[in-house]
Design a protein around this motif. Structure first.
Motif, short mmCIF file in Angstrom:
data_model
loop_
_atom_site.label_atom_id
_atom_site.label_comp_id
_atom_site.label_asym_id
_atom_site.label_seq_id
_atom_site.Cartn_x
_atom_site.Cartn_y
_atom_site.Cartn_z
N GLY A 102 0.79 -1.23 0.00
CA GLY A 102 0.00 0.00 0.00
C GLY A 102 0.81 1.28 0.00
O GLY A 102 0.26 2.37 -0.17
N ALA A 103 2.13 1.18 0.17
CA ALA A 103 2.95 2.39 0.26
C ALA A 103 3.13 3.04 -1.11
O ALA A 103 3.53 2.37 -2.07
N LYS A 104 2.84 4.32 -1.19
CA LYS A 104 3.04 5.10 -2.42
C LYS A 104 4.11 6.16 -2.24
O LYS A 104 4.70 6.63 -3.21
N LYS A 105 4.35 6.55 -1.00
CA LYS A 105 5.32 7.60 -0.69
C LYS A 105 6.46 6.97 0.11
O LYS A 105 6.27 6.57 1.26
N ILE A 106 7.63 6.86 -0.51
CA ILE A 106 8.74 6.15 0.10
C ILE A 106 10.02 6.98 0.02
O ILE A 106 10.34 7.54 -1.04
N VAL A 107 10.71 7.07 1.13
CA VAL A 107 11.99 7.77 1.20
C VAL A 107 13.05 6.76 1.64
O VAL A 107 12.84 6.02 2.60
N ARG A 108 14.16 6.75 0.93
CA ARG A 108 15.29 5.92 1.34
C ARG A 108 16.38 6.83 1.90
O ARG A 108 16.76 7.82 1.26
N VAL A 109 16.88 6.50 3.08
CA VAL A 109 17.89 7.33 3.75
C VAL A 109 19.11 6.48 4.09
O VAL A 109 18.98 5.35 4.55
N MET A 110 20.30 7.04 3.84
CA MET A 110 21.54 6.40 4.26
C MET A 110 22.18 7.27 5.32
O MET A 110 22.86 8.25 5.01
N PRO A 111 21.94 6.98 6.61
CA PRO A 111 22.57 7.76 7.69
C PRO A 111 23.91 7.14 8.06
O PRO A 111 24.36 6.17 7.42
N ASN A 112 24.57 7.67 9.06
CA ASN A 112 25.76 7.01 9.59
C ASN A 112 25.79 7.10 11.11
O ASN A 112 24.92 7.73 11.73
N LEU A 113 26.80 6.48 11.70
CA LEU A 113 26.87 6.35 13.15
C LEU A 113 26.88 7.69 13.88
O LEU A 113 26.49 7.78 15.04
N CYS A 114 27.29 8.75 13.19
CA CYS A 114 27.38 10.07 13.83
C CYS A 114 26.02 10.65 14.18
O CYS A 114 25.93 11.72 14.80
N ALA A 115 24.95 9.92 13.84
CA ALA A 115 23.62 10.29 14.32
C ALA A 115 23.60 10.32 15.84
O ALA A 115 22.80 11.02 16.45
N ARG A 116 24.49 9.57 16.47
CA ARG A 116 24.57 9.53 17.93
C ARG A 116 24.80 10.91 18.53
O ARG A 116 24.38 11.18 19.65
N LEU A 150 20.09 12.96 -3.18
CA LEU A 150 20.92 12.37 -4.23
C LEU A 150 20.11 11.36 -5.02
O LEU A 150 19.17 10.75 -4.50
N ASP A 151 20.50 11.18 -6.28
CA ASP A 151 19.91 10.11 -7.07
C ASP A 151 20.29 8.76 -6.44
O ASP A 151 21.40 8.60 -5.92
N GLU A 152 19.40 7.81 -6.50
CA GLU A 152 19.66 6.52 -5.84
C GLU A 152 20.88 5.81 -6.41
O GLU A 152 21.52 5.01 -5.72
N SER A 153 21.25 6.13 -7.65
CA SER A 153 22.41 5.48 -8.26
C SER A 153 23.71 5.78 -7.52
O SER A 153 24.71 5.08 -7.68
N TYR A 154 23.71 6.82 -6.66
CA TYR A 154 24.91 7.18 -5.90
C TYR A 154 24.96 6.56 -4.50
O TYR A 154 25.91 6.79 -3.76
N PHE A 155 23.96 5.77 -4.16
CA PHE A 155 23.88 5.32 -2.77
C PHE A 155 24.97 4.33 -2.38
O PHE A 155 25.38 4.30 -1.22
N ASP A 156 25.47 3.54 -3.31
CA ASP A 156 26.59 2.68 -2.97
C ASP A 156 27.83 3.52 -2.68
O ASP A 156 28.58 3.22 -1.74
N THR A 157 28.01 4.59 -3.45
CA THR A 157 29.12 5.50 -3.20
C THR A 157 28.99 6.15 -1.83
O THR A 157 29.97 6.23 -1.07
N VAL A 158 27.78 6.59 -1.50
CA VAL A 158 27.54 7.21 -0.20
C VAL A 158 27.81 6.22 0.93
O VAL A 158 28.37 6.57 1.97
N THR A 159 27.43 4.96 0.71
CA THR A 159 27.67 3.94 1.73
C THR A 159 29.16 3.84 2.06
O THR A 159 29.55 3.76 3.23
N GLY A 160 29.99 3.87 1.03
CA GLY A 160 31.43 3.81 1.26
C GLY A 160 32.00 5.10 1.80
O GLY A 160 32.85 5.10 2.69
N LEU A 161 31.51 6.23 1.27
CA LEU A 161 32.10 7.53 1.59
C LEU A 161 31.73 8.02 2.98
O LEU A 161 32.59 8.46 3.75
N THR A 162 30.46 7.95 3.34
CA THR A 162 30.04 8.49 4.64
C THR A 162 29.46 7.43 5.57
O THR A 162 29.41 7.64 6.78
#
Length: 260
Positions: A102-116, A150-162
């Motif tokens: 049923g979800a039509k509105k979806i956000v994907r977020v890549m946070p990091n440990l510094c959320a602490r 960011l475009d989702e295509s960059y999320f692997d890069t973001v995973t490594g970078l931040t």
């Protein structure tokens, strides 16, 4: 303060860090959560009996379960009319959509440990939301760090970078601290001076407009025949820059593998 109704399906360390920031920044007085761990409560969310209860009592639902547990945790839940915000590592928008009936509105977020400490880099992408509907999402994300669309295509890069690089930065700071101890300082003395210096250096680099500016800043510390240049020679012997970039590349490659 607008009373956003926010819920967490899964209430582990990252969810707790986010909820804590919501409390500190007066984001909402209505925050609920469910976790299979009965001892997960930390006082920043009202703990409910099931994921279904969380969804029913929320307009914005954070998915913060382990990715490998997502299918079981989300099975049978109806996300119709809800905005889903996934912080599940490696789960692309299409995968989240297939998991959330049923979800039509979806956000994907890549946070990091510094959320602490309220300073996470929060890369995000989305489907189904208007510009106006993204405003509260950015408010949520900025409350515990920096929101970056960011475009989702960059999320692997973001995973490594931040996503992964805090571990490498911590290791660098640990090595600095260990060097001070090696030469007679106490742990506390060495730690405090090393961490203060690292944080100050990051502030200096904020004004850099290009890689060349960063290099100029490095060069400005290195007097010919001085102490700093001797250390730089050692970093060069160890191919320091390429070692760091290869660590990021390895994390990116692993993220790509996990996403397949």
């Amino acid at each position: 303060m607008k009373n956003y109704r926010i819920g967490f399906v899964g209430y582990g360390n990252m969810a707790k860090a986010i909820a804590s920031s919501f409390a500190k920044n007066d984001i909402s007085t209505s925050v609920v959560a469910f976790d299979v761990n009965a001892l997960a409560s930390d006082g920043n969310a009202v703990m409910l009996e099931s994921g279904a209860e969380v969804v029913a009592n929320s307009d914005y639902v954070f998915l913060s379960v382990k990715p490998q547990m997502a299918s079981e945790a989300l099975s049978g839940l109806d996300f119709s009319g809800k905005t889903v915000i996934s912080i599940m590592a490696g789960k692309k928008l299409a995968a989240v959509s297939s998991l959330c009936r049923g979800a039509k509105k979806i956000v994907r977020v890549m946070p990091n440990l510094c959320a602490r400490v309220g300073k996470s880099v929060n890369a995000y992408c989305y489907i189904g939301l208007s510009d106006d509907e993204i405003v509260p999402i950015e408010k949520f994300l900025n409350s515990f760090g920096m929101a970056v669309a960011l475009d989702e295509s960059y999320f692997d890069t973001v995973t490594g970078l931040t996503g992964s690089s805090p571990a490498y930065t911590f290791r660098y700071a640990k090595a600095l601290t260990e060097s001070g101890i090696k030469h007679g300082l106490s742990f506390e003395q060495s730690r405090d001076m090393a961490l203060y210096c690292v944080a100050a250096c990051m502030d200096v680099l904020k004004s850099a407009a290009a890689l060349e500016d960063m290099q100029t800043t490095i060069d400005n510390v290195c007097s010919k025949g001085g102490t700093t240049i001797e250390g730089i020679y050692k970093l060069n012997e160890g191919d320091f820059d390429n070692v760091v970039m290869s660590a990021i590349d390895a994390a990116i490659a692993r993220s790509e593998e996990l996403g397949k």
